[in-house]
Design a protein around this motif. Structure first.
Motif, mmCIF file in Angstrom:
data_model
loop_
_atom_site.group_PDB
_atom_site.id
_atom_site.type_symbol
_atom_site.label_atom_id
_atom_site.label_comp_id
_atom_site.label_asym_id
_atom_site.label_seq_id
_atom_site.Cartn_x
_atom_site.Cartn_y
_atom_site.Cartn_z
ATOM 1 N N ALA A 88 -30.695 34.256 2.483
ATOM 2 C CA ALA A 88 -31.487 33.709 1.214
ATOM 3 C C ALA A 88 -30.752 34.354 0.127
ATOM 4 C CB ALA A 88 -32.761 34.482 1.222
ATOM 5 N N SER A 89 -30.821 33.729 -0.919
ATOM 6 C CA SER A 89 -29.910 33.925 -2.355
ATOM 7 C C SER A 89 -31.127 34.585 -3.106
ATOM 8 C CB SER A 89 -29.130 32.917 -2.590
ATOM 9 O OG SER A 89 -28.302 32.524 -1.793
ATOM 10 N N LEU A 90 -30.861 35.873 -3.881
ATOM 11 C CA LEU A 90 -31.739 36.462 -4.438
ATOM 12 C C LEU A 90 -31.248 36.541 -5.998
ATOM 13 C CD1 LEU A 90 -33.974 38.591 -4.872
ATOM 14 C CD2 LEU A 90 -32.442 40.263 -4.596
ATOM 15 N N MET A 91 -32.477 35.903 -6.834
ATOM 16 C CA MET A 91 -32.338 35.916 -8.209
ATOM 17 C C MET A 91 -32.874 37.372 -8.706
ATOM 18 S SD MET A 91 -34.270 32.161 -8.679
ATOM 19 C CE MET A 91 -33.387 31.919 -10.603
ATOM 20 N N VAL A 92 -31.765 38.237 -9.099
ATOM 21 C CA VAL A 92 -32.263 39.563 -9.331
ATOM 22 C C VAL A 92 -33.204 39.777 -10.296
ATOM 23 C CG1 VAL A 92 -30.196 40.603 -8.098
ATOM 24 C CG2 VAL A 92 -30.139 39.867 -10.562
ATOM 25 N N ALA A 93 -33.140 38.933 -11.451
ATOM 26 C CA ALA A 93 -34.208 38.943 -12.787
ATOM 27 C C ALA A 93 -35.252 38.143 -12.398
ATOM 28 C CB ALA A 93 -33.394 38.766 -14.008
ATOM 29 N N GLY A 94 -35.373 37.413 -11.444
ATOM 30 C CA GLY A 94 -36.637 36.497 -11.203
ATOM 31 C C GLY A 94 -38.024 37.235 -11.434
ATOM 32 N N PRO A 95 -38.653 36.607 -11.678
ATOM 33 C CA PRO A 95 -40.189 37.111 -11.841
ATOM 34 C C PRO A 95 -40.839 37.818 -10.771
ATOM 35 C CG PRO A 95 -40.201 35.001 -12.674
ATOM 36 C CD PRO A 95 -38.932 35.014 -12.037
ATOM 37 N N ALA A 96 -40.605 37.286 -9.460
ATOM 38 C CA ALA A 96 -40.827 37.970 -8.267
ATOM 39 C C ALA A 96 -39.654 38.743 -7.398
ATOM 40 C CB ALA A 96 -41.434 36.969 -7.262
ATOM 41 N N ALA A 97 -38.851 39.340 -8.011
ATOM 42 C CA ALA A 97 -37.448 39.672 -7.554
ATOM 43 C C ALA A 97 -37.858 41.062 -6.743
ATOM 44 C CB ALA A 97 -36.400 40.100 -8.637
ATOM 45 N N GLU A 98 -38.712 41.930 -7.141
ATOM 46 C CA GLU A 98 -39.227 43.232 -6.599
ATOM 47 C C GLU A 98 -39.981 42.731 -5.301
ATOM 48 O OE1 GLU A 98 -38.407 46.233 -6.954
ATOM 49 O OE2 GLU A 98 -37.017 45.309 -8.607
ATOM 50 N N ASP A 99 -40.634 41.716 -5.308
ATOM 51 C CA ASP A 99 -41.520 41.336 -3.985
ATOM 52 C C ASP A 99 -40.473 40.600 -3.095
ATOM 53 O OD1 ASP A 99 -44.106 40.302 -2.610
ATOM 54 O OD2 ASP A 99 -42.637 38.390 -2.977
ATOM 55 N N ALA A 100 -39.426 40.284 -3.553
ATOM 56 C CA ALA A 100 -38.434 39.574 -2.510
ATOM 57 C C ALA A 100 -37.784 40.791 -1.802
ATOM 58 C CB ALA A 100 -37.468 38.440 -3.319
ATOM 59 N N ILE A 101 -37.313 41.676 -2.697
ATOM 60 C CA ILE A 101 -36.693 42.782 -2.084
ATOM 61 C C ILE A 101 -37.328 43.587 -1.263
ATOM 62 C CG2 ILE A 101 -35.553 45.121 -2.802
ATOM 63 C CD1 ILE A 101 -34.823 43.692 -5.658
ATOM 64 N N ALA A 102 -38.694 43.657 -1.551
ATOM 65 C CA ALA A 102 -39.408 44.460 -0.492
ATOM 66 C C ALA A 102 -39.698 43.684 0.583
ATOM 67 C CB ALA A 102 -40.863 44.639 -1.035
#
Length: 279
Positions: free
Chosen positions: A33-47
């Protein structure tokens, strides 16, 4: 040998996207998966990524139609007052190439996005760019330069050959697609000169947002030799943001495709070995 990376873009854009990526990794074929680090749900994605040690996560660099990581006051030539990049690809491309003051802020923002990824604690598996903006020579150069400082080892080259799509039965080639294929050579040269790994082929461009189960099953059975990346835009539902940004995309259909028996059977039929950038 046929190898294939099954990936998803826009990780961190919304919780619906994040949830779909988690499901597709656990129950389907998704490895990357490719992460948008400033995305609105970035923290949820990282978790979620921390709970999924087998999911390989890279940076989905945003320099068009999305949020920046730096505040607007630091990069006023790049974003609007809300910290959003504009959507006009031609205008951005001209300014990124010809204006030194814009390029300076662009380099700072790209470095900041790689630094934000590093702060997540996730291992940097690869990098690419939203709407393939790393095909722009300036963006590609800065992505590679910043990426190397942060341990980058692989970059997506969006070269989509027409023959497998034609064999799958639902594609007509065009002059624009042929021109795009030729243009990818510059990015490949940049990446390989820097010692970075690249894929040979990439699928998900012509059918972007419509990688249905039937299409990917047919495509899987006709994959070419070499390393292919097949990327998706899955989501469990179409929230307001997805509706605004991608109103025609079938996000739920792409999630279903990632988990479909036909996709798995097609890969087995052509003896394609699932892999990742780091393997």
């Amino acid at each position: 040998m046929k190898q294939v990376i099954i990936s998803a873009d826009d990780f961190g854009l919304s919780e619906e996207v994040n949830e779909a990526i988690e499901i597709a990794h656990r129950d389907g074929l998704l490895s990357t998966a490719s992460l948008m680090v400033a995305g609105p749900a970035a923290e949820d994605a990282i978790a979620r990524a921390r709970r999924l040690p087998g999911l390989h996560v890279g940076l989905h660099l945003v320099v068009i139609e999305g949020p920046a990581i730096l505040p607007p006051a630091e990069i006023p030539l790049l974003v609007d007052a809300n910290g959003q990049f504009l959507s006009d690809q031609l205008d951005l491309g001209i300014r990124y190439f010809f204006r030194p003051d814009v390029r300076l802020q662009l380099a700072q923002e790209i470095e900041a996005q790689f630094a934000a990824f590093a702060r997540s604690g996730l291992r940097l598996d690869h990098a690419n760019a939203h709407k393939h903006m790393h095909l722009h020579p300036t963006v590609g150069r800065y992505l590679i330069e910043s990426g190397l400082r942060h341990g980058l080892q692989a970059v997506r080259v969006p070269l989509e050959p027409p023959e497998p799509l034609i064999a799958a039965g639902t594609y007509n080639d065009s002059m624009g697609s042929a021109a795009l294929r030729r243009w990818t050579g510059l990015l490949r040269h940049q990446a390989r000169k820097a010692g970075l790994r690249t894929n040979d082929w990439c699928f998900g461009i012509a059918w972007s947002g419509h990688m249905t189960a039937d299409r990917v099953a047919a495509l899987a059975a006709h994959l070419p030799e070499g390393l292919s990346e097949i990327y998706f835009h899955p989501a469990t539902a179409k929230d307001a943001l997805l509706q605004r940004l991608m109103p025609t995309y079938d996000h739920q259909g792409e999630l279903a495709a990632l988990c479909s028996p036909g996709f798995r059977a097609g890969l087995a039929h052509c003896h394609a070995i699932p892999t990742s950038w780091s393997n």
